[in-house]
Structure formats: C-alpha cells, structure tokens
Design an enzyme around this catalytic site. Structure first.
Site, PDB file in Angstrom:
ATOM      1  N   GLU A  61      -7.135  -7.711  -0.818  1.00 24.00           N
ATOM      2  CA  GLU A  61      -7.517  -7.738   0.596  1.00 24.00           C
ATOM      3  C   GLU A  61      -8.948  -7.252   0.721  1.00 24.00           C
ATOM      4  OE1 GLU A  61      -5.129  -5.411   3.280  1.00 24.00           O
ATOM      5  OE2 GLU A  61      -3.273  -5.938   2.281  1.00 24.00           O
ATOM      6  N   GLU A  74       0.814  -1.227   0.000  1.00 25.61           N
ATOM      7  CA  GLU A  74       0.000   0.000   0.000  1.00 25.61           C
ATOM      8  C   GLU A  74       0.847   1.276   0.000  1.00 25.61           C
ATOM      9  OE1 GLU A  74      -3.010  -0.288   3.063  1.00 25.61           O
ATOM     10  OE2 GLU A  74      -4.223  -1.520   1.744  1.00 25.61           O
TER      11      GLU A  74
HETATM   12  C1  GLA Z   1      -4.344  -2.699   4.821  1.00 28.25           C
HETATM   13  C2  GLA Z   1      -3.000  -3.378   4.927  1.00 28.25           C
HETATM   14  C3  GLA Z   1      -3.031  -4.628   5.738  1.00 28.25           C
HETATM   15  C4  GLA Z   1      -3.910  -4.476   6.953  1.00 28.25           C
HETATM   16  C5  GLA Z   1      -5.298  -4.075   6.510  1.00 28.25           C
HETATM   17  C6  GLA Z   1      -6.293  -3.981   7.645  1.00 28.25           C
HETATM   18  O1  GLA Z   1      -5.051  -2.971   3.724  1.00 28.25           O
HETATM   19  O2  GLA Z   1      -2.438  -3.653   3.667  1.00 28.25           O
HETATM   20  O3  GLA Z   1      -1.706  -4.931   6.116  1.00 28.25           O
HETATM   21  O4  GLA Z   1      -3.388  -3.516   7.811  1.00 28.25           O
HETATM   22  O5  GLA Z   1      -5.217  -2.807   5.911  1.00 28.25           O
HETATM   23  O6  GLA Z   1      -7.576  -3.649   7.212  1.00 28.25           O
END
Ligand code: GLA
Ligand code: ZN
Length: 671
Positions: A308, A149
């Site tokens: 995710e 991210e």
């Molecule tokens: C992000 C991160 C993950 C985790 C999620 C939690 O997307 O990439 O490592 O922290 O948030 O929702």
C-alpha cells in the site's frame, strides 16, 4: 513449495462491494487504461460475507472474483478478519481487546480483536476456511492477504491465562521466572503462576507502548508474548488457507516506522513474501522510507511487495499537501529501487462514505480520468510495464549491515533511566543516514543474521545482548569484520538484567574498553568532542570509557572528563571493533563514518554526492539497474559517474546532466 508471483504487480486495494455491480466493468477499464494489473480485494468484508454465525453468502464476492478474473487481473485475496462484524461482538464480547487501563472494546473500529479469544480464533478460522475452500483453485489469485496490519496489545483475561502458560513454557519454574524478573526488588516474588497479572496502568505499569517500566522482565516478556500471540493468530489463518491451497503465497501486510509491537524479524519466517504499507508523511525525509524498505527487504533477503501507498493524499495526517508533479512516481520508484517487486496503492477507488473518503485513490470522486493524478498514474503504469519485467526478482547487494532488533527497540525505550530520550528508531536512523547520504547500500538485519557476508556491521545501542551474540560478533571481527557499536551497548541480558563487571558486559573484550558510568544530558546540552582536526559535539549521553587495548579515536573536550576517550577502536584478529560513547553531532559522526568506511574498504555507488539517491538492483543475468532519484523539490545534478556510458532504460537515451525536481531515472550501462 509456493508458486512465486510471476508478474510485477501494479494495483492496490479495491472495494467494489461498496459500489453497484454495474460500475465494476467501467472501473476495470479505467484501471486497464493505467496499465494496472492487480487488485487486492476482500480485506474488510467479514460482515458482508457473513450476516450471522455459521451463515455465509459469497455471491457478491464470487461476482467480483469472476469479473476481475475475466479481465485477467492478478487478485490478492484478503481474509477479512481485521474488522469484526457487530453480531460477533454482541454474541461474544470477549473478542474485543481490553486496553491497558482494563477497558474492553465494544463493537466498532477495526484491528481490535483479542488474538487469544477462543471465539475470535474459531470464527476467524471458519471464515478463512470457507474462503480458502471456495477460491483455492482460482488461478488468478496470486496471493492471500491475511488480516490487516497486525498491531496493538490486549490485556484481557484470556491473554492473562495464555501469558501464564507461555511463561511456564519459557521458564519452566517460578524460581527461574523470579530470577529473570528480578522480583526481589519491591516485594514482587511470585509463588503461584496464577499470581502473575498482565501489565496494567494500576499495576506494573509500563506506560503506553512500553514508554517506561516497573518490572522490566515482565514488560519485555509481555511484548514478546503479544507479538507471538498475534503471530499465532496469523499462523492459524495461514495454515487454514494452506489446507486448501498449499501453493499460493500467503502473507500479511507490515506497516509503520516500523511497528513496535510486532517483531517482524520473528514473523518473517511465516511470511511467504514480505508485504509493506508505506505512508511517509509530507515532511518525512527521503532517507526514512529508504531505511524501512531496506529493513523489509532484509527480513527475508528477498524482494518485497509494496502493498500500500497513496497515489496522492492520505486523510489521516494533520496536513496532506498534494504530491508535487513527479513526486508520486519518484517515491514509488524509491520503493522499487530498494527491492519492491510491486507498486500498489490504497486505494483503487475513492469511497463515498466512511472515514477514508478523502484518502487518495486511482479513481477519485471526480470519476474521470482527466485528472492530474490519474495522468501521473497512467505514466507510471507505462513505465512499469517496461521496467517491471526487467526488474522482477532482481536483488540489492550490500556490504554494510545495520542491526535493528525488536528486543532492543522494546527494552531501550522503556528503560527506567538514565535518560528518557532513547528513541531507538531515531538513534538507528542517525547511522542509517550516514550511509544513505553516501549512497552506500545497507541491509538492515537482525542479530540472528549471518554477519560474515558483510564488511561492516553497525549495531548502535545494542543494549540487550542475548546469549551467544557476543561470541558471534567476536568471531566475525577476528575473522576480519568491522564492527561498530555505541553507548548503551552490552548492558543487559535477554531478561533486561545488568551484566556485572563493567559495561558493555560481554562486549568488553571485543571492544577493548570498559565503561564506568555515563553522563546524561538534558536536551540542548552537549559535550565537546575532539575528533581528528575538528571539534564536534556529543549529546544525549557521554560514556566515561577506560580503554583496555583499544586505541582512542576521539576525546571529550569539555566537562570534568575532558581528555578521556569518547570514541575508540580495537584491533582484534583480522578486524576492528569501534565504540562510540556519545551521540555525535552530524559533522562529527560523518567524519567518523568516513574513517570506518575507509578502514572497512567500503565505498558508495557514487563518489559524487549532489544529494540524489543512487541504488542498484542486479538481475540474475548479471544486468545492473541503477536508480538515480532526485527526491526533492529542487533540481539537482546527475552524479558525475553517470555522465557517460549509461542509458535510461525507458528512453534509451543518455541521461541529462541536470535532474528536474522529483526526477527518477533507471539507468544501465551501455554495452
Ligand atoms: C492502512 C490500512 C488501509 C488504509 C490505509 C490508509 O495502511 O491497511 O486499510 O486504512 O492505511 O492510509
Ligand atoms: Zn486478549
């Protein structure tokens, strides 16, 4: 050529290194019970892999990879570079970002590396080099997941140096830079490259994340530069991997609504696959994730990975209600409907400690499969086992394109005047929603995309028009395309300097109008607008428009400019260009979009609109899959079009006339 991922992935982030090795086998059995077939590992393990500079211990990661490989899991291998070890900060404090107040990060947190710091780049590349050399040949690794991210901004000395170099490349001479940045305003002339300083709260401030600006050219260039430096760091990791493993796809995970600080369209060419983390809040309306999925799919005009999402709750929203029965399945299938070739979660096993211990997971703290959430995950696993192979690689096809542009996102939101309420995403979503509610498929494209494949191109708030764009849009319309834009369009060039001679600058001839000035309304103030038979309202801004060849579609019905044009359309060549001079209230916008769609001869996937989402993916063999999703807590009716001649791909039965709350059907035509 990269080896495409051959399976529909169902799985997510897994951190077995947080657990005793004896428990891994049991975890894997549980995952298998839910038909989970993939695991993303090693996303945050730098400190575990390397206790000091140049020292590595891969024994635990070897064991994890072996165990998952033996269980035939598809592995997505993280590079672990998004959270830095304590020793790295201690030895090279420069690796920590400097914020816009000039404060340097100390050890802690994550996502806070400086993308240009030599020590960070060198040691991140070294770690990745070791990882790639070690695991390049493992056939179970289906993708490399770089960093995590990307986002944020650094204002450190290294970045300042790099920024000056980047500006030299961009402008060649200081005369050009001074012209681009309009430095004759407020005595800002730059005579030596080393006089350039990065934005700072006590210098040329711009407010957090570009909320306003003093020197627009500097603000815009700094955003471009930081996105490019992050991309350069990403590329460093990617090419390091590819030196060992040229075949396996490499990507990083995109996120947010969308992330303002990373120009995903510029990054897309370096992503072998687009991967997206989706976390709508409990009160996010369903059209918003739909918009983001359409944006992600359109980045490469290919299916993307849902990288995710949460199987139940997150831990970071003010409130995290439980997903209602059926909600998890329906919302995951929404991503698939819009082009995802995977369903993946953060996380597969809920941590005992740390800040995310109350974030939902496949294996919860209860450590039993006898939970409501696990039961739902198991059912979804069964469904995806059947649907996945049918859907994998199928595409979404749209005749409407909505333009989303990062330079506009930046420039519009920090513009100094004439209203502070220019929320680019929200304004774009006004338009997206019109198509969403009608089940009209939409691609969310960049200004550089090919317009000719669309019947209608909608580019709201196209404030910044870079060279060549007006000509491309004009050619598109002359050739029979339908184009719509709004107030604020065509005002500035790529340096945020105004086009003289009347707004909307280079789009005037295309739109057949010119705009003399624009009234800005405080919240809750509106102007009346007469549109056909209805009186509707406009808010935010009202452009005072002079039609010059364009036909008036709606007029203002209050204020001193009552009776003048509020919406226009201009016939040009074979096509039409529409201009909307105010933020129309939903009823007015809806009536206008009906007209525009009719003119462009675009229809939705359903004429019946009972408030359910309908999308379509088409497989290479021509088979169409219709996703009919009730993304609400209320029951709804099946759109009439599907009452006959369709079967549910999972049950082979005709669909029922009523859809339960959160019902999610995948239908195909009966033969
Ligand atoms: C992000 C991160 C993950 C985790 C999620 C939690 O997307 O990439 O490592 O922290 O948030 O929702
Ligand atoms: Zn920096």
């Amino acid at each position: 050529m990269k080896t495409p991922i051959k399976d529909f992935l169902y799985g997510g982030d897994y951190n077995p290194d947080q657990w005793p090795q004896e428990s891994w086998g049991e975890d894997i059995q549980v995952f298998k019970q839910a038909k989970i077939n993939s695991a993303t590992i090693n996303v945050f393990s730098w400190a575990a892999l390397s206790p000091a500079e140049g020292e590595y211990d891969f024994s635990k990661l070897d064991a994890i990879v072996d165990e998952l490989s033996a269980a035939d899991f598809k592995i997505i291998m993280g590079t672990s570079t998004a959270a830095m070890p304590a020793w790295l900060f201690k030895k090279y404090p420069e690796v920590g970002r400097v914020d816009y107040q000039g404060r340097r990060h100390v050890f802690g947190q994550r996502h806070n590396f400086c993308p240009t710091a030599p020590a960070y780049r060198r040691l991140a590349a070294d770690l990745v080099d070791h990882l790639a050399a070690r695991y390049a040949d493992n056939p179970h690794i289906v993708a490399w997941h770089v960093n995590n991210e990307y986002g944020g901004t650094c204002y450190c000395e290294h970045c300042q140096q790099a920024f000056r170099g980047w500006l030299k490349d961009r402008y060649q001479t200081l005369d050009r830079l001074n012209a681009a940045w309009a430095t004759s305003v407020w005595s800002h002339q730059i005579y030596h490259w080393d006089e350039i300083v990065v934005p700072n709260e006590l210098g040329d401030a711009w407010g957090p994340e570009g909320s306003h600006t003093i020197v627009a050219g500097l603000s815009l260039d700094y955003l471009r530069f930081q996105s490019a430096m992050m991309q350069d760091e990403y590329r460093l990791e990617k090419t390091t991997i590819e030196a060992h493993d040229p075949q396996t796809p490499v990507f990083t995970n995109f996120h947010s609504t969308p992330n303002k600080l990373i120009d995903y369209q510029a990054w897309a060419k370096d992503q072998d696959v687009i991967a997206y983390d989706s976390y709508p809040a409990y009160d996010t309306p369903a059209y918003q994730p739909a918009f983001l999925y359409d944006l992600m799919r359109s980045l490469k005009h290919q299916p993307f990975l849902l990288m995710e999402s949460t199987p139940s709750q997150v831990n970071w929203q003010p409130y995290s209600p439980l997903k209602r029965p059926g909600q998890m399945r329906a919302t995951e299938l929404q991503a698939v409907a819009h082009g995802a070739d995977s369903v993946q979660f953060f996380q597969l096993k809920q941590a005992r400690g740390g800040s995310e211990k109350f974030h939902g997971a496949v294996i919860s703290h209860a450590q039993t499969t006898k939970t409501r959430a696990f039961n739902d995950l198991e059912k979804l696993g069964d469904d995806l086992e059947k649907l996945g192979p049918q859907l994998l690689g199928s595409t979404n096809q749209a005749k409407v394109a909505l333009v989303f542009d990062w330079a506009n996102y930046w420039a519009l939101e920090y513009v100094a005047g004439i209203t502070q309420d220019l929320d680019y995403c929200q304004l774009i979503l006004d338009y997206y929603r019109q198509f969403y509610d009608r089940n009209v498929p939409v691609d969310v494209i960049s200004v550089d995309d090919d317009f000719s494949q669309y019947d209608l191109v909608v580019a709201p708030y196209l404030y910044l028009v870079k060279p060549g764009l007006a000509d491309r849009l004009t050619a598109y319309v002359k050739g029979g395309g339908h184009f719509l834009t709004t107030m604020m369009a065509g005002m500035v060039d790529e340096n945020d300097n105004v086009y003289l001679g009347g707004y909307p600058g280079p789009l005037k001839e295309l739109l057949g109008i010119w705009v003399e000035e624009s009234d800005a309304f405080p919240p809750a103030q509106e102007v009346k607008v007469a549109l056909g038979q209805q009186t509707t309202a406009g808010s935010l801004l009202a452009d005072l428009i002079h039609p010059e060849g364009a036909e008036v579609v709606a007029t203002y019905a209050s204020e001193f400019y009552a009776g003048t044009a509020a919406v226009t359309k201009h016939q040009l060549g074979q096509g039409t260009a529409w201009y909307v001079g105010t933020r129309l209230a939903p009823a007015g916008l809806s009536a206008l979009i009906d007209q525009v769609l009719a003119a462009a001869k675009v229809t939705g996937l359903t004429a019946d609109q009972p408030g359910v989402e309908v999308t379509k993916r088409v497989q290479k063999d021509g088979q169409s899959y219709y996703f009919v999703l009730n993304l609400t807590n209320q029951s709804a009716s099946l759109p009439k079009e599907f009452a006959q001649g369709y079967v549910d791909c999972l049950t082979n039965q005709a669909p029922a006339a009523r859809l339960a709350p959160w019902a999610a059907l995948v239908l195909k035509k009966t033969n």
